[in-house]
Design a protein around this motif. Structure first.
Motif, PDB file in Angstrom:
ATOM      1  N   ARG A 234       0.825  -1.211   0.000  1.00 42.22           N
ATOM      2  CA  ARG A 234       0.000   0.000   0.000  1.00 42.22           C
ATOM      3  C   ARG A 234       0.860   1.263   0.000  1.00 42.22           C
ATOM      4  O   ARG A 234       0.587   2.217  -0.731  1.00 42.22           O
ATOM      5  CB  ARG A 234      -0.911  -0.011   1.221  1.00 42.22           C
TER       6      ARG A 234
ATOM      7  N   ARG B 192     -11.811   6.807 -14.218  1.00 38.51           N
ATOM      8  CA  ARG B 192     -10.505   6.552 -13.623  1.00 38.51           C
ATOM      9  C   ARG B 192      -9.423   7.486 -14.184  1.00 38.51           C
ATOM     10  O   ARG B 192      -8.280   7.424 -13.755  1.00 38.51           O
ATOM     11  CB  ARG B 192     -10.096   5.095 -13.869  1.00 38.51           C
TER      12      ARG B 192
ATOM     13  N   HIS C 103     -10.429   5.236  -7.619  1.00 37.86           N
ATOM     14  CA  HIS C 103      -9.465   4.543  -8.472  1.00 37.86           C
ATOM     15  C   HIS C 103      -8.183   4.246  -7.702  1.00 37.86           C
ATOM     16  O   HIS C 103      -7.587   3.167  -7.846  1.00 37.86           O
ATOM     17  CB  HIS C 103      -9.157   5.407  -9.693  1.00 37.86           C
TER      18      HIS C 103
ATOM     19  N   GLU D  59      -8.940   1.405  -5.348  1.00 31.09           N
ATOM     20  CA  GLU D  59      -9.043   0.170  -6.114  1.00 31.09           C
ATOM     21  C   GLU D  59      -7.661  -0.346  -6.508  1.00 31.09           C
ATOM     22  O   GLU D  59      -7.381  -1.554  -6.437  1.00 31.09           O
ATOM     23  CB  GLU D  59      -9.905   0.419  -7.348  1.00 31.09           C
ATOM     24  N   ALA D  60      -6.790   0.534  -6.925  1.00 30.86           N
ATOM     25  CA  ALA D  60      -5.435   0.124  -7.315  1.00 30.86           C
ATOM     26  C   ALA D  60      -4.671  -0.432  -6.120  1.00 30.86           C
ATOM     27  O   ALA D  60      -3.974  -1.454  -6.220  1.00 30.86           O
ATOM     28  CB  ALA D  60      -4.691   1.305  -7.926  1.00 30.86           C
TER      29      ALA D  60
ATOM     30  N   ARG E 153      -6.005  -1.751  -3.409  1.00 26.98           N
ATOM     31  CA  ARG E 153      -6.615  -3.008  -3.020  1.00 26.98           C
ATOM     32  C   ARG E 153      -6.189  -4.149  -3.950  1.00 26.98           C
ATOM     33  O   ARG E 153      -5.875  -5.252  -3.489  1.00 26.98           O
ATOM     34  CB  ARG E 153      -8.132  -2.860  -3.011  1.00 26.98           C
ATOM     35  N   ARG E 154      -6.145  -3.891  -5.224  1.00 30.98           N
ATOM     36  CA  ARG E 154      -5.725  -4.927  -6.154  1.00 30.98           C
ATOM     37  C   ARG E 154      -4.260  -5.309  -5.941  1.00 30.98           C
ATOM     38  O   ARG E 154      -3.901  -6.503  -5.986  1.00 30.98           O
ATOM     39  CB  ARG E 154      -5.929  -4.449  -7.588  1.00 30.98           C
ATOM     40  N   ALA E 155      -3.435  -4.320  -5.704  1.00 33.51           N
ATOM     41  CA  ALA E 155      -2.020  -4.625  -5.468  1.00 33.51           C
ATOM     42  C   ALA E 155      -1.837  -5.442  -4.185  1.00 33.51           C
ATOM     43  O   ALA E 155      -1.027  -6.380  -4.143  1.00 33.51           O
ATOM     44  CB  ALA E 155      -1.221  -3.323  -5.379  1.00 33.51           C
TER      45      ALA E 155
ATOM     46  N   LEU F 218      -4.115  -7.432  -2.850  1.00 32.24           N
ATOM     47  CA  LEU F 218      -4.640  -8.782  -3.082  1.00 32.24           C
ATOM     48  C   LEU F 218      -3.658  -9.628  -3.881  1.00 32.24           C
ATOM     49  O   LEU F 218      -3.465 -10.818  -3.604  1.00 32.24           O
ATOM     50  CB  LEU F 218      -5.985  -8.694  -3.809  1.00 32.24           C
ATOM     51  N   ILE F 219      -3.031  -9.008  -4.880  1.00 33.50           N
ATOM     52  CA  ILE F 219      -2.054  -9.749  -5.670  1.00 33.50           C
ATOM     53  C   ILE F 219      -0.882 -10.194  -4.816  1.00 33.50           C
ATOM     54  O   ILE F 219      -0.293 -11.263  -5.028  1.00 33.50           O
ATOM     55  CB  ILE F 219      -1.586  -8.882  -6.858  1.00 33.50           C
TER      56      ILE F 219
END
Length: 445
Positions: free
Chosen positions: A34, A78, A139, A142-143, A145-147, A149-150
């Motif tokens: 994060r 976005r 956005h 979201e970015a 959170r996706r990072a 999760l990955i």
């Protein structure tokens, strides 16, 4: 004491440590991700703002011009939004996804958080205009959170693989211990042979050697005790038999009914009682020395028939034995035939000795291969019944017994894994005494 498994405890402990470590690592990786993503997005936002500031400074000169909108192709929710603001806070130029009012009224260079946007105010190239570039907050979230999760999800998805690997490794490492456990479990009853060589680690070799030494000593001790019991039986029976013969001959030499004859009769009776007591003590010694540890397959019903015929033809104050086979022809069990005969003989003699004169002793063969022996007598109190298998404990009858019959039978039954249950009074009656024997893995024909 509650039983527990070494492999289960090791697996659970290792997995707990691994899972906690992965959770801590996941939080750390998530926080670091994060931070890095936020930093990269801020850097990109700053770079775009500063480049846009340089590009528009040369094109806008009239601060009083009406605000215009730069219509850019493929602008979505976005997409970065920008505003060019003059010194009065008037928006001179903006992208179509930027709000009409300025993102930030203050002229401080740097980042600012406003509703729905993360904004960077570029340092002015000229004091007349300022460039404000905003990134939609959703956005950015979201970015991030996706990072995260990955970064985190693969570690969490790998937990079942870790569990399988830890379980496989631990069970494979404990396989020698399982082999040693199986070999030790096979010892005890009738198998006192040393444990054969196994492919064991250094930590278990000393345990195997100690167990083998103990088994050898135990086998030697049991053999010595059995030999002593057999020798003692031989050495004691002969003198007692000779003494009884001499007493009987002396009784024929004295006048019948005289005081000397009565004394000779008393000596003969005491000698016979002493012989029976010695016989029971020797049987008890043999039972205590592990005479019933052997495991041979034999027909239990044959032993019962022989004992019922033998004891049934001997006078016992008018008492008799009744066998109820219940259509069972053979009962094959595993154990020592001689020890089983000693156990059943003591139970039958106990029933004949303490049973009433009016009712015979009943020997019933149960459908599961068990043997149930019952006799008529006054009911025994519960406290006496609980102690009846202890040596030299007698019931409430006045019969002359040694108090060892049930102790011998209980000892042999424990060695053969036979369940021996006592009950008094008998079901449906206020009198009687019963012994039920249940043999493990009995084959009934």
């Amino acid at each position: 004491m509650k039983s527990w498994s070494l492999s289960t405890r090791i697996i659970s402990s290792v997995l707990m440590v691994v899972i906690l470590g992965l959770l801590v690592l996941s939080f750390a990786v998530g926080g670091f991700t994060r931070y890095e993503v936020t930093e990269r997005l801020d850097n990109s936002l700053q770079e775009v703002s500063e480049r846009l500031q340089t590009a528009v400074a040369t094109r806008l000169h009239d601060s009083g011009a009406a605000p215009s909108i730069a219509w850019l192709p493929e602008v979505g929710p976005r997409t970065l939004a920008y505003q060019i603001v003059d010194v009065t806070g008037h928006v001179v130029l903006r992208s179509q996804n930027a709000p009409q009012d300025a993102f930030e009224r203050a002229w401080r260079t740097g980042f600012a958080n406003v509703p729905h946007f993360r904004v960077y105010v570029a340092s002015p190239v000229a004091e007349k205009y300022r460039v404000l570039v905003g990134e939609p907050t959703f956005h950015r979230r979201e970015a991030v959170r996706r990072a995260m999760l990955i970064s985190v999800v693969p570690m969490l998805l790998f937990l079942p693989v870790i569990w399988l690997l830890v379980r496989l490794i631990v069970r494979r490492a404990l396989r020698p211990l399982d082999r040693l456990h199986d070999e030790m479990r096979a010892r005890g009853s009738g198998n006192l042979q040393p444990i054969p060589p196994l492919d064991l680690p250094d930590e278990l070799i000393s345990i195997q050697r100690a167990i083998n030494t103990l088994l050898v000593r135990l086998e030697a001790a049991l053999s010595t005790e059995r030999a002593f019991a057999a020798s003692a039986a031989h050495e004691l029976r002969n003198p007692l038999a000779a003494l009884l013969a001499q007493v009987q001959m002396l009784g024929r030499m004295v006048p019948a009914g005289s005081d000397a004859y009565r004394r000779v009769d008393i000596i003969g009776d005491r000698t016979r009682r002493l012989g029976r007591t010695v016989e029971k003590l020797l049987q008890f010694s043999r039972a205590s020395s592990g005479v019933a540890f052997r495991r041979d397959r034999f027909d239990l019903l044959t032993v019962v028939h022989v004992l019922v015929d033998d004891l049934g033809h001997n006078p016992h104050d008018g008492r008799s034995i009744g066998l109820i086979p219940n259509d069972v022809d053979h009962i094959f069990v595993h154990g020592d035939m001689d020890a089983t005969g000693i156990m059943l003989r003591n139970l039958l003699e106990n029933a004949l000795l303490h049973g009433g004169n009016s009712a015979p002793v009943r020997v019933a063969v149960l459908p599961d291969g068990g043997i149930d022996i019952t006799n008529d007598c006054p009911a025994l109190p519960a406290d006496v019944l609980a102690r009846l298998t202890s040596p030299f404990v007698r019931g409430s009858s006045g019969a002359r017994g040694s108090g060892l019959g049930l102790a011998i039978a209980s000892n042999i039954a424990a060695q053969m894994d036979v369940t021996l249950r006592l009950r008094s009074p008998l079901p449906g009656s206020a009198r009687g005494f019963g012994v039920c024997l249940t043999f493990p893995a009995a084959e009934v024909a």
